[in-house]
Structure formats: structure tokens, C-alpha cells
Design a protein around this motif. Sequence first.
Motif, short mmCIF file in Angstrom:
data_model
loop_
_atom_site.label_atom_id
_atom_site.label_comp_id
_atom_site.label_asym_id
_atom_site.label_seq_id
_atom_site.Cartn_x
_atom_site.Cartn_y
_atom_site.Cartn_z
N THR A 182 -19.38 -5.59 -5.33
CA THR A 182 -19.06 -4.27 -5.27
C THR A 182 -17.64 -3.72 -6.11
O THR A 182 -17.43 -2.81 -6.27
CB THR A 182 -19.11 -3.44 -4.06
OG1 THR A 182 -17.85 -3.63 -3.18
CG2 THR A 182 -20.28 -3.37 -3.28
N THR A 201 -16.62 0.02 -7.81
CA THR A 201 -17.40 0.59 -8.62
C THR A 201 -18.15 2.10 -7.85
O THR A 201 -18.22 3.16 -8.56
CB THR A 201 -18.67 -0.11 -9.06
OG1 THR A 201 -19.31 -0.63 -8.03
CG2 THR A 201 -18.01 -1.36 -9.73
N LYS A 202 -18.24 1.88 -6.70
CA LYS A 202 -18.75 3.47 -6.13
C LYS A 202 -18.74 2.97 -4.60
O LYS A 202 -18.35 2.11 -4.11
CB LYS A 202 -20.39 3.20 -6.19
CG LYS A 202 -21.21 2.25 -5.85
CD LYS A 202 -22.69 2.23 -6.28
CE LYS A 202 -23.32 1.06 -5.74
NZ LYS A 202 -24.85 1.15 -6.04
N LYS A 210 -20.06 10.03 -2.05
CA LYS A 210 -20.59 9.53 -3.23
C LYS A 210 -19.81 9.69 -4.54
O LYS A 210 -20.02 10.20 -5.42
CB LYS A 210 -22.16 9.93 -3.39
CG LYS A 210 -22.88 9.06 -4.38
CD LYS A 210 -24.49 9.56 -4.52
CE LYS A 210 -24.33 11.05 -4.87
NZ LYS A 210 -25.93 11.51 -5.09
N ARG A 212 -16.97 7.25 -7.31
CA ARG A 212 -17.28 6.08 -7.88
C ARG A 212 -15.75 5.74 -8.65
O ARG A 212 -14.74 6.55 -8.47
CB ARG A 212 -18.38 6.11 -9.02
CG ARG A 212 -17.97 7.04 -9.92
CD ARG A 212 -19.21 6.82 -10.90
NE ARG A 212 -19.15 7.85 -12.31
CZ ARG A 212 -19.23 9.22 -12.11
NH1 ARG A 212 -19.76 9.80 -11.37
NH2 ARG A 212 -19.06 9.86 -13.29
N ASP A 213 -15.84 4.48 -9.08
CA ASP A 213 -14.44 3.96 -9.79
C ASP A 213 -13.30 4.20 -8.83
O ASP A 213 -12.26 4.94 -9.34
CB ASP A 213 -14.33 4.80 -11.13
CG ASP A 213 -15.63 4.86 -11.94
OD1 ASP A 213 -16.15 3.53 -11.94
OD2 ASP A 213 -15.77 5.63 -12.65
#
Length: 457
Positions: A182, A201-202, A210, A212-213
Motif C-alpha cells: 500500500t 496511496t490510500k 477514504k 489518499r496520498d
Amino acid sequence: MIRHGFGTLLGAILLLSTGCTSDDPPLDAPASAPKLVVAEAVEQSIVDLKSAGAVRYNGSLTAPAGDNVTMQVTVTKAGEAIGELSVNGLPATVLVVDHTLYLKAGLDFWLKLSGVPDSTAPTVADHWVKAPGVLLGVDIERIFDTETLSGMFGKPVTAQAPDAAKRTKLAGQDVIEVPTDTGVLYLGVNPPYGLARFDLTKSGKTDPTKVRDLAFSVSDATSDMAALYRDLAGKAAELETAYDPFTGVKQGTYKFQNCTANSCSIAVELTNVGKQAARVAVKATWTGGGNVIGSCESRVGPLQPGQAGSATCTLSSPQWTQFYRRAQSVAGQHPYGAEWTAMALVTPPDPTGLRKLATSAETPVANVQGNQHVYVIRDDAGTQDKQIWKYGVATGSDWRKIPDEQLKFCTAGCVVDEVAATGDPASAHALARQLVDAYRGRVGQCPPAQWVGCSPK
């Protein structure tokens, strides 16, 4: 007996520390921690992260709506949080107390934050505001809960030893890069390793987790819990005047009354259409003859759900007196009026509990009936410094499960001893810190597997 035993142990430690001279024989060298494969180093680092009383996070993420959010926050094991954040470059102060998020920010922040009406922004600007996580797009407490967070790290995609892993530097610290399915984790190069940063990434599967990054540096803040809880208590005390713009307040009729040379009032009918009791604040800006002549504020309540009430806001400014006297002495029309907002106020949290935790962290007291357990993992050969591997804190009747799971990382024959019990996590971590500091005072370094409570001096 546990309390007495801890006092005896700590007294012996302090006596050893202060009694040494240059003629004393050297103390036994500390035990060495074994080198682990990368997956084991990650596992141990996650155990330490979960065991911390408080953790600092500094970095950024992308919220579900695409907003760039930066954060510098310290989050306790219980979920309280304090620090700073920005949304698309616009700053705010952040506070999480009693599982509720509060923000304090300027007018631009609220004008550009989706979900906040432009008419509301001027009222809440530069005030504390209760903000649901969905508004910000980020649930700080849930994302930085160490149980949840560690579940986002994924599994390492390499089985090599840490010595063979790729090395780099982060803020001057030597770290190894650990690719996972991940993202990438960064650990210290030597035992006890310890998580220094994560790039993912998430994260969660539902809003508002939810995101990301995620890219955050990580550091243990357990040693600073007394100051942390003082700061949390101080900020919580400011929430007496915090707004809750998402609890509905219906405004009814209004009337001006008791207008004399000294003052003038406006009475506004209100109804709480929310689902919980709420105090309501009315803030009005007055004009006379086309000019602003002052403002007033008033509070009413708490009003129960569905309950009606009335708030009276009284202006008594010098400008009103001047306007009134001019209207009485000069023939003609002299219009005046007021623009107002009515908004619910939060039911503020009681900061007493936070103040007690600050005191506990400053002056910890053992309690044999407590559910917070201070433990030591050591070689079963003895209790001298060379046999001590680490100190820790675990909670509840099954607290031994936490240290027992770590025995596989220790040298052969390690055992777990309870050192003390306390009634709250702040005092437990403070007692563990005293043991770590005393060990470091004697040996010159922390126990070989110590990450929690081993921040640089």
C-alpha cells in the motif's frame, strides 16, 4: 504491594544513579536487541506505535473531495488531538476532545470550505466551531487511531534483513525504506527500529476516512503528556463560546423595544429544530442613518429540541446615543435597523478530566486496583540493566497479551514482570518514563528495545 514495590525499585534506581563516582566499577553493558528481518522489524515498530501514549504526525493527505490537507497534530491513545492544519493552503487550529472535532480559522477558510454558507462564515470566523468530520473531509481521530492506522500500512514486499534494505535520510535521521503493498514505510536503521514516516496511496473505505496520498512523519510524544494534557485542557476551556452551525435554529418574528438615549434592544423569537438541547447565540450589527453604530450579542437556553424561546440583544454604544439625540433634535426621517444571526452554541466539554490527566502525568501515583499496567520485559537471568529489554504500558485484565506477543523479538528466555498498576494512562506512561529515564541515566542510553518514552533529550 505493587505500589510499594515500585517505590522501592525506583528508589534503588535513583540511589544507584546518584551514588556513582569515577571510582565505581562500570555497570554491566545493556543487552543487545537481535537483528530482525524487515517484516519482523515492521511488526515490532507497529507494536510500539500502538503502545505509545501520544504520537506526533506532520504531513499531508488528499481528502475525498480532492482538497489538499496538511496537518501538524499530536494525537493521544484515547483519541484527543491538538495542532494545526490547512485546507488548500488556508490555516486552522484543530482540537479533538470527547470524540468531537473543533476548528478555529479565519474568514477565508470558512468562505472556501464547502458545506459552510457564506452568510455563516463571518459569524464563525476566528471562533471555535464544532465541525463534523465529513465537513473537513478527514476524520482525524479515526485516521490517526493507531489501531486503524497500522491496518493501512499493508504487508512488506521484501523478506530481507534491515541491513540489506535501502537506506536514506529523513530530517537528518538514517532510515530504511520498506515497500509494502500500500506504500512505503520508513523505519530507524537499528533496533528498536521505530516508524519514522509512512507514505500511503490510500486509507479508509468510507468517508471521511477514504483519503489518499498520505505522507506523514511520525514521532513518539509520550514523554510530553503532561504538557499535552495541559494544552488540551486549556483549549477545551475556550469552547464555552464555540459555535455549532450544524444544529438547526429557526428564527421567527422580531421587534425593537425599550429604545432610549442609553440603549435599544431587539428581541428575536427562536426555535431549536435540532435533535439535542442547545444554547443559542444572537449577534446583531446595528445601523443608524446609513452608518454602522455598533453591535451586540446575547445568549439564551439551553433550549430543548423543538422548544421555542426569545433572545434579546441590546445595543448601548456611544454611537447609538449620538444617533438617538440627533434624531430627537433634527426634523426628518432617521431610520435605524439591525442585521443578526442566530446560531447554536456547543455544549462545551468539561476540561476537568484533562486537567486531572495532566496532574497524573506530572505526579504519577501507583494504584493496585488500576487497569493500566506498567511492565518490564527482561532476560530471565536477572533484573540488572544487562537483562532489561524494554518497559511498556498495557491496559485491561488481559494486559499480558501485549508484552507476551513481543517475547519473540527478545533474546531467548525473556519474561514479563509487572512493575506497577495505575488508574489512568497518563500516570502509567509517566511511571514507565521514570524507569526509562533512570535506566538511561545509568547506562547512557534507553533499554535496547525502547521506542515509547525514549525521545531525544
